[in-house]
Scaffold this active site. Structure first.
Site, PDB file in Angstrom:
ATOM      1  N   GLY A 107     -40.994  67.616-109.861  1.00 40.35           N
ATOM      2  CA  GLY A 107     -41.939  66.728-110.532  1.00 40.35           C
ATOM      3  C   GLY A 107     -43.250  67.405-110.818  1.00 40.35           C
ATOM      4  N   PRO A 108     -44.082  66.786-111.651  1.00 39.48           N
ATOM      5  CA  PRO A 108     -45.387  67.367-111.977  1.00 39.48           C
ATOM      6  C   PRO A 108     -46.275  67.473-110.745  1.00 39.48           C
ATOM      7  CG  PRO A 108     -44.806  65.564-113.476  1.00 39.48           C
ATOM      8  CD  PRO A 108     -43.834  65.516-112.347  1.00 39.48           C
TER       9      PRO A 108
ATOM     10  N   GLU B 269     -67.723  61.033-134.660  1.00 44.74           N
ATOM     11  CA  GLU B 269     -66.935  60.205-133.749  1.00 44.74           C
ATOM     12  C   GLU B 269     -66.537  58.892-134.404  1.00 44.74           C
ATOM     13  OE1 GLU B 269     -65.835  61.498-131.142  1.00 44.74           O
ATOM     14  OE2 GLU B 269     -67.120  63.261-131.195  1.00 44.74           O
TER      15      GLU B 269
END
Length: 654
Positions: free
Chosen positions: A198-199, A421
């Site tokens: 897993g991560p 933005e």
């Protein structure tokens, strides 16, 4: 350890210096009270009647002049000495030479060697463990595994949240360790090895500890890198020693963290058959499933690179079972938050479920960090309890970075960042299947001058072609807004990272994900192992295909660039309104963005009452446009939470 050794050396140096000073002091006093006399002068004084008495001890002659002054001299073997003394009426006292015992003579002759041996032993013990003890010079082949007894492991499966499937997988291992006869009577064998994949930060190590804590058995913990040394054969010796210790404490658990450091596929190294890592792996394979059984010893290993492990390590009989410990879903995140919130005094208004919905893609370690940051915010403000507002600030800090309140920007740069933005936010709001806009800010954070953050409404595990094209459109929203408002000559370097990310997504759509109509569902490029930016290498395609790939990438980019340009032209009034709102409030939330997109007044942000405008009014007066090119690190597109950082840097955080 190093400081203790230096301290001991300093103490012994001081002691030796003091002893030498005392010895020299008394020796000097003794020599000063009795003068050294040359033998020829001594004979002259005897013949002149200046010597009253002498004491002869071997070759040493101690005497006194007629005036009482003492002297010392040595007899070189003069046979006429006694005749001269008696003829001149010198009183002669003769003493036998001092006799030393045999033991004393042996001790004196061996004293330097014994001293060197003692100093060597002292230094070896100071460096940790004596000759063959742990850490000593003869302990190269000893295992470095740390053993925790059953009463030292306090973690249980109740402390593990957000990994229900993984807990079920390892549940029968706990049951076997508690009651092995239940399985053995039916001819069943428990898996000898369990590989957790897993991560990072998903709780693989915590889950292994919980197994040992539930079963109440000893727990040996070691890292894969602890086996390998520069000396050939040391790693294999450590593997043997570790399994011998484990057999002596069976039933028990051996946990090997980051096993890919020693378990990579054989034949890829430069050392051939003498490669130390490969010998270590060979020994591990034999110990796990060789002629000798390892009854009661269960090996649990963790890695986030299962694809590089040797196939012999993954076969049944060694690591029989692979347990995937993935990122938690929204329910798992809520459970993890509740576990970490146990020790935190919370306000009744804190809703773990709400926080979990707003943190998609967070691992267990990320959530623990979130709770800790919220507690630090509360302590910083001298609050007694942690509120929902503290968790919101902590989430913003983790996702967007720390506010740089000391950084100042000119009004022109601040305005340019606001339009940039706003362009991202408007396109992200209008294109289909794009993650909703969560917050837009022109407050400098980390290395960025502004941030546009998106948060999905729910966890997503795959992206459609429509969603990917929407991301391409939003990535170019900032650059297009700059060009529309300030002109083509005023476009800044802030869009460089946007262009890189958009190109990367478009290339993957064509070469990996089969989303190009003309090239079809074929793999044209492969990932390089260990690539951070997702770089790829050509899979032996022809020059004609390479040219067509470039044309298809350009089509994706041009189509979405033109769509973004059209959307901003049609909503130029919203672009101006959102930029004005950012200039006024510096940060606007999702509700304000929604009001602006409906061409309504934005209203004040929810946290506006917590902000002191005077603290922010003078911090954005000057700055550098070049700073817009400093962006946060990007990762793969598959991560569910996205942040667009100033100058159109759409950053994936995982």
């Amino acid at each position: 350890m190093k400081n203790d050794m230096l301290k001991n050396i300093l103490i012994w140096t001081v002691v030796a210096t003091v002893m030498m000073s005392i010895f020299n002091h008394f020796s000097g006093q003794q020599l000063s009270s009795r003068s050294q006399l040359a033998y020829s002068d001594f004979i002259d004084q005897v013949r002149q009647g200046g010597v009253s008495q002498v004491s002869i001890e071997g070759s040493t002659i101690r005497g006194a002049y007629t005036n009482g002054q003492a002297f010392t001299t040595y007899n070189p073997g003069d046979p006429g000495l006694m005749g001269d003394l008696l003829d001149n009426k010198v009183v002669v006292n003769a003493q036998p030479p001092e006799q030393q015992s045999v033991l004393m003579q042996i001790f004196i002759s061996w004293f330097p060697m014994l001293l060197l041996i003692g100093i060597w032993i002292f230094f070896m013990r100071s460096m940790g463990g004596g000759l063959g003890g742990k850490g000593g010079p003869m302990s190269f082949g000893k295992s470095k595994a740390k053993m925790l007894t059953d009463d030292q492991v306090k973690v249980t499966l109740d402390d593990v949240a957000g990994a229900d499937e993984a807990k079920e997988e390892v549940g029968e291992i706990v049951d076997f360790l508690k009651d092995p006869e239940k399985y053995q009577n039916l001819g069943g064998n428990i898996p000898r090895g369990v590989l957790m994949v897993g991560p990072p930060g998903t709780g693989k190590t915590l889950l292994a500890k919980a197994i040992a804590g539930e079963a109440k058995v000893p727990f040996f913990s070691i890292s894969g890198s602890d086996f390998v040394e520069m000396f050939v054969g040391v790693g294999a010796s450590r593997v043997r020693d570790m399994f011998e210790q484990a057999k002596a404490h069976a039933p028990c658990i051996i946990f090997i963290d980051e096993i890919d450091a020693v378990g990579r596929s054989r034949g890829a190294g430069m050392g051939g058959g003498n490669d130390e890592r490969e010998q270590t792996l060979n020994q591990m394979l034999v110990e796990m499933d060789g002629f000798e059984g390892n009854e009661g010893v269960i090996v649990i290993a963790a890695t986030n690179r299962a694809d590089v492990l040797d196939p012999a390590l993954l076969r049944p009989g060694r690591f029989d079972r692979q347990v995937t410990v993935g990122l938690p879903d929204v329910r798992g995140r809520e459970q993890i938050l509740k576990v970490h919130m146990r020790k935190v005094p919370l306000d009744p208004g804190v809703k773990p479920a709400m926080i979990a919905r707003g943190t998609p893609g967070f691992s267990g370690a990320d959530l623990a960090n979130l709770v800790n940051e919220a507690a630090l915010f509360a302590a910083r403000n001298n609050d007694k309890i942690v509120t929902q507002a503290h968790f919101e600030k902590a989430k913003d800090k983790i996702l967007m970075g720390v506010e740089r309140k000391s950084m100042v920007m000119s009004e022109e740069e601040k305005k340019l960042t606001a339009y940039h933005e706003a362009g991202h936010a408007i396109i992200g709001f209008l294109v289909p299947e794009h993650d909703p806009v969560y917050k837009v800010s022109i407050m400098p954070r980390g290395r960025a001058l502004g941030v546009t953050m998106y948060l999905p409404l729910e966890d997503s595990y795959s992206y459609s072609k429509r969603k990917l094209e929407s991301q391409l459109s939003s990535l170019y929203g900032g650059r297009i807004a700059e060009e529309m408002i300030f002109g083509a000559e005023a476009v800044t370097t802030g869009a460089s990272n946007d262009i890189m990310r958009a190109t990367h997504i478009a290339r993957n759509m064509v070469t990996k994900w089969g989303l190009s109509e003309s090239l079809g569902p074929l793999m044209y490029e492969e990932d390089d192992n260990g690539s951070i930016m997702g770089s790829s290498r050509n899979a032996n395609v022809s020059g004609e295909i390479s040219k067509e790939i470039d044309l298809e990438i350009r089509k994706f980019i041009d189509r979405n660039y033109q769509r973004s340009q059209k959307l901003l032209e049609d909503n130029i009034d919203i672009l101006h309104a959102m930029a004005d709102a950012l200039m006024t409030y510096e940060t606007i939330d999702a509700d304000q963005v929604k009001n602006l997109m409906n061409r309504q007044p934005p209203g004040e942000p929810k946290e506006w009452h917590e902000m002191n405008r005077e603290d922010h009014s003078d911090k954005n007066d000057s700055g550098s446009v070049a700073a817009q090119d400093e962006k946060a690190t990007q990762t793969e597109v598959e991560s569910p939470k996205t942040v667009d950082i100033d100058g159109a840097t759409d950053v994936k955080l995982s």
